[in-house]
Enzyme design. Structure first.
Site, short mmCIF file in Angstrom:
data_model
loop_
_atom_site.label_atom_id
_atom_site.label_comp_id
_atom_site.label_asym_id
_atom_site.label_seq_id
_atom_site.Cartn_x
_atom_site.Cartn_y
_atom_site.Cartn_z
N SER A 1 -31.35 50.64 -2.50
CA SER A 1 -31.34 49.65 -3.58
C SER A 1 -29.97 49.72 -4.21
O SER A 1 -29.31 50.77 -4.17
CB SER A 1 -32.40 50.01 -4.63
OG SER A 1 -32.18 49.28 -5.83
N TYR B 1 -36.58 56.68 -9.41
CA TYR B 1 -36.24 55.66 -8.40
C TYR B 1 -34.77 55.77 -8.01
O TYR B 1 -34.42 55.75 -6.83
CB TYR B 1 -36.58 54.29 -8.97
CG TYR B 1 -36.48 53.13 -8.01
CD1 TYR B 1 -37.43 52.94 -7.01
CD2 TYR B 1 -35.44 52.21 -8.11
CE1 TYR B 1 -37.36 51.86 -6.15
CE2 TYR B 1 -35.36 51.12 -7.25
CZ TYR B 1 -36.31 50.95 -6.28
OH TYR B 1 -36.23 49.87 -5.42
P1 NAD Z 1 -43.34 45.47 -2.49
O1 NAD Z 1 -43.98 46.18 -3.63
O2 NAD Z 1 -43.36 43.99 -2.47
O3 NAD Z 1 -43.96 46.00 -1.12
C1 NAD Z 1 -43.98 47.37 -0.86
C2 NAD Z 1 -45.04 47.66 0.18
O4 NAD Z 1 -45.03 49.08 0.40
C3 NAD Z 1 -46.45 47.30 -0.32
O5 NAD Z 1 -47.18 46.68 0.72
C4 NAD Z 1 -47.05 48.65 -0.71
O6 NAD Z 1 -48.47 48.69 -0.57
C5 NAD Z 1 -46.36 49.59 0.28
N1 NAD Z 1 -46.30 50.96 -0.22
C6 NAD Z 1 -45.89 51.38 -1.44
N2 NAD Z 1 -46.04 52.71 -1.55
C7 NAD Z 1 -46.55 53.14 -0.37
C8 NAD Z 1 -46.92 54.41 0.12
N3 NAD Z 1 -46.83 55.52 -0.65
N4 NAD Z 1 -47.38 54.51 1.38
C9 NAD Z 1 -47.53 53.40 2.16
N5 NAD Z 1 -47.21 52.16 1.73
C10 NAD Z 1 -46.71 52.04 0.49
O7 NAD Z 1 -41.84 46.04 -2.46
P2 NAD Z 1 -40.48 45.31 -2.01
O8 NAD Z 1 -39.90 44.69 -3.21
O9 NAD Z 1 -40.68 44.51 -0.79
O10 NAD Z 1 -39.59 46.59 -1.69
C11 NAD Z 1 -39.42 47.08 -0.37
C12 NAD Z 1 -38.23 48.04 -0.39
O11 NAD Z 1 -37.08 47.37 -0.89
C13 NAD Z 1 -38.45 49.25 -1.30
O12 NAD Z 1 -37.81 50.38 -0.75
C14 NAD Z 1 -37.73 48.84 -2.57
O13 NAD Z 1 -37.31 49.95 -3.33
C15 NAD Z 1 -36.54 48.09 -1.98
N6 NAD Z 1 -35.90 47.17 -2.92
C16 NAD Z 1 -36.54 46.05 -3.38
C17 NAD Z 1 -35.87 45.20 -4.28
C18 NAD Z 1 -36.50 43.94 -4.82
O14 NAD Z 1 -35.89 43.31 -5.70
N7 NAD Z 1 -37.66 43.52 -4.33
C19 NAD Z 1 -34.59 45.53 -4.70
C20 NAD Z 1 -33.98 46.66 -4.22
C21 NAD Z 1 -34.64 47.49 -3.31
#
Ligand code: NAD
Length: 247
Positions: free
Chosen positions: A133, A146
């Site tokens: 991130s 985080y």
């Molecule tokens: P999201 O919450 O939309 O989806 C995450 C998925 O991971 C969900 O289906 C959830 O059930 C699953 N999950 C969470 N914890 C889990 C666990 N312990 N075991 C198994 N499954 C698990 O998240 P996202 O926004 O798509 O984020 C995905 C990645 O991108 C993450 O690493 C997040 O930190 C990173 N990220 C997202 C953003 C953003 O703005 N969306 C920004 C920077 C980084």
């Protein structure tokens, strides 16, 4: 392309789109997620996509997941460490156990999965793609867990690249604001704060995953995909922006 791809957190958001992009490219994909309902809904409509119900914070689930994935896919060419969850920090009294849980999901699981997949990935000259991130490099208050998981995965990426190369190339993507909700419109101010002029989409990330899997001269790198948000330098008073300190 018929590669075997393993993804964490594939039921929603960025992970869901990453799975879908690999399936559309002709690959076979297996993902782990805690959200069984969402996962089964997707898997039931998608040939070549397999689901394992588990928590990446649990090492026993990780071991069983990789055994399941190998049984379904017959080979592993790509590991995408995507799952993570936001958590609070020192100002709201985040406990040792809560801090540790975020590290288990966002940092220890990527290490353990890399270890479990190492021989397959080496044999197949594979790829590891980690999702960090922009918060690996900049912070809001009260985000220690985080930020630490994300800073850790950036360092894990270059360490793994040195250990597993030249057979396995290991890279990381640091997304900025990616819209994983149903929201379609954003305020003028939100959009204007991002130099690229839009909030990111999961496709912006899956395209970078595909690029990193198809190239053979980048390893150990973290590539920020945030529409340039972290590149804007703002001083108090610039652009009508005013910094309001807490005290
Ligand atoms: P999201 O919450 O939309 O989806 C995450 C998925 O991971 C969900 O289906 C959830 O059930 C699953 N999950 C969470 N914890 C889990 C666990 N312990 N075991 C198994 N499954 C698990 O998240 P996202 O926004 O798509 O984020 C995905 C990645 O991108 C993450 O690493 C997040 O930190 C990173 N990220 C997202 C953003 C953003 O703005 N969306 C920004 C920077 C980084």
């Amino acid at each position: 392309m018929n590669r075997g791809v393993v993804v964490t957190g594939g039921a929603h958001g960025i992970g869901k789109q990453i799975c879908s992009a690999f399936i559309n490219a002709g690959d076979r994909v297996c993902f782990i997620d805690t959200d069984e309902k969402r996962s089964l809904d997707i898997v039931n409509q998608t040939p070549g996509l397999f689901y394992f119900n588990g928590d990446v914070a649990d090492p026993a689930d990780l071991k069983n997941f990789i055994e399941f994935a190998l049984d379904k896919l017959k080979r592993i060419d790509i590991l995408v460490n995507n799952a993570c969850r936001g958590n609070k920090g020192i100002l709201s009294g985040l406990t040792y156990e809560e801090f540790d849980n975020t590290l288990s999901i966002g940092l220890k699981a990527p290490y353990e999965l890399s270890r479990l997949c190492k021989d397959e990935l080496k044999k197949n000259r594979g790829r590891i793609i980690n999702i960090a991130s922009s918060r690996a490099f900049q912070s809001e208050p009260d985000t220690e867990a985080y930020a630490s998981a994300k800073g850790g995965i950036v360092a894990l990426t270059h360490a793994l690249a040195i250990s597993l190369g030249p057979e396995v190339l290991v890279n990381c993507i640091a997304p900025g604001w990616i819209n994983v909700t149903e929201q379609e419109k954003f305020s003028r101010e939100d959009v204007a704060a991002i130099p690229a002029g839009k909030v990111g989409t999961p496709k912006d990330i899956s395209k970078m995953v595909a690029f990193l899997c198809d190239q053979d001269f980048i390893t150990g790198e973290t590539i920020t995909v945030d529409g340039g948000m972290n590149k804007r330098m703002i001083y108090h008073g610039d652009w009508n922006w005013h910094f309001k300190p807490n005290s």
